[in-house]
Design an enzyme around this catalytic site. Structure first.
Site, short mmCIF file in Angstrom:
data_model
loop_
_atom_site.label_atom_id
_atom_site.label_comp_id
_atom_site.label_asym_id
_atom_site.label_seq_id
_atom_site.Cartn_x
_atom_site.Cartn_y
_atom_site.Cartn_z
CB CYS B 86 111.37 -16.42 57.74
SG CYS B 86 111.33 -15.84 56.18
CG HIS B 203 108.46 -20.36 56.54
ND1 HIS B 203 108.11 -19.43 57.31
CD2 HIS B 203 108.91 -19.75 55.58
CE1 HIS B 203 108.33 -18.36 57.14
NE2 HIS B 203 108.85 -18.40 55.85
CD GLU B 205 106.33 -21.35 60.03
OE1 GLU B 205 107.52 -21.84 59.97
OE2 GLU B 205 106.22 -20.28 59.52
#
Lengths: 89, 232
Positions: B86, B203, B205
């Site tokens: 990002c 994302h 994560e």
């Protein structure tokens, strides 16, 4: 040392879609502003630069544009310089 | 393996990244502040999501000149593994470690939702644990994720198979409707020509444990860990 005011104008390159410009264009049309088209939104950055002469001031501003102020992949820039004080003042 | 997560003023996914690396993957992980001037003995550097420097001027444009970035560039030039998510992707583009730029989303919205991407190349250090054409579900949260590069650059990216992830339907079709932000060729993530730097908008994560709705992101972290083990 002379002090110059720089106005830097940054625009999206031709052909790069400008969704902000499009949104404003539609808003203008909905307000019945007729005959307005091709809205492009850019930015203007104003800064002051101390330099022995205008040529060097322009060189410094140009480097700042290339390195930080504009992204040459999608943006173009131009700038205007005006001296704020007299040399030696 | 040792990992570092870079923290810029305005980073807000740094702890998510740290958590996954340290507690899900079990990697020795540390934070590095953007003013640090040494990376130390590290196997991989992670640039997290967020709004570094408030996204002022252009996303990533100011973070790119943080002191630690000189070290990140040297680390990448030396073949070190660098992964940006990002805002981290935006910083890598501004730093010239990846080609192109992330523009404002074509619909002007900040897009915050689950998306599906298709794995386009499994022969990278970031995707080797995936299968070709695998569909990964992960969230996105960005206002500027609309990938653009000049046609010549796009052609090279495609020829070298540097497009690693593409926005796709759940069935794996690359459609304009699946292209959430207007990216050229549905590009969601790319690597450099050497294959040691990758940036992506979704994302992983935030999708590395089933409790979060998807553990698909873990395929990416598994790939990174497996490859580091091979290289060490």
């Amino acid at each position: 040392m002379p002090l110059y005011n720089a106005q830097v104008f940054i625009q999206l390159k031709d052909g790069i879609l400008d969704p902000q410009g499009k949104a404003v264009e539609h808003a203008l049309a909905s307000l019945k502003f007729t005959g307005m088209s091709d809205v492009r939104i850019g930015k203007m950055i104003e800064l002051q630069v101390e330099s022995p002469n205008e040529t060097q001031a322009a060189g410094n501003v140009e480097q700042a544009c290339e390195k930080l102020l504009a992204n040459p992949i999608i943006e173009t820039y131009e700038f205007k310089l005006s001296q704020l004080n007299e040399a030696g003042a | 393996m040792k990992a570092a997560v870079i923290v810029f003023p305005g980073s807000n996914c740094d702890h998510d990244m740290y958590y996954v690396l340290k507690h899900v993957m079990g990697i020795d992980t540390q934070f590095l502040w953007h003013k640090d001037t040494a990376i130390g003995e590290i196997d991989a550097v992670f640039l997290p999501g967020g709004f570094s420097f408030g996204d002022y001027l252009r996303t990533g444009s100011i973070a790119r000149f943080s002191p630690i970035m000189d070290e990140v560039i040297k680390f990448a030039d030396g073949g070190g593994l660098v992964f940006g998510v990002c805002n981290g992707f935006q910083v890598l583009c501004e730093a010239g470690l990846l080609p192109g730029v992330l523009r404002k989303n074509r619909n002007l919205d900040f897009i915050c939702r689950q998306v599906t991407v298709r794995v386009e190349n499994t022969a990278t250090r970031f995707s080797s644990a995936c299968t070709q054409g695998q569909i990964l579900q992960m969230p996105v949260a960005h206002g500027e994720g609309n990938y653009y590069a000049e046609p010549d650059t796009i052609r090279k990216l495609e020829e070298n198979r540097q497009v690693v992830f593409r926005y796709a339907t759940v069935e794996g079709e690359i459609t304009d409707r699946a292209n959430i932000n207007g990216s050229v060729n549905n590009i969601a993530g790319i690597c450099n020509d050497r294959g040691n730097v990758l940036g992506m908008m979704p994302h992983p994560e935030r999708a590395a444990e089933f409790q979060l709705g998807s553990a698909d992101g873990k395929f990416i972290f598994d790939s990174i860990v497996n490859k580091i083990a091979e290289f060490v």
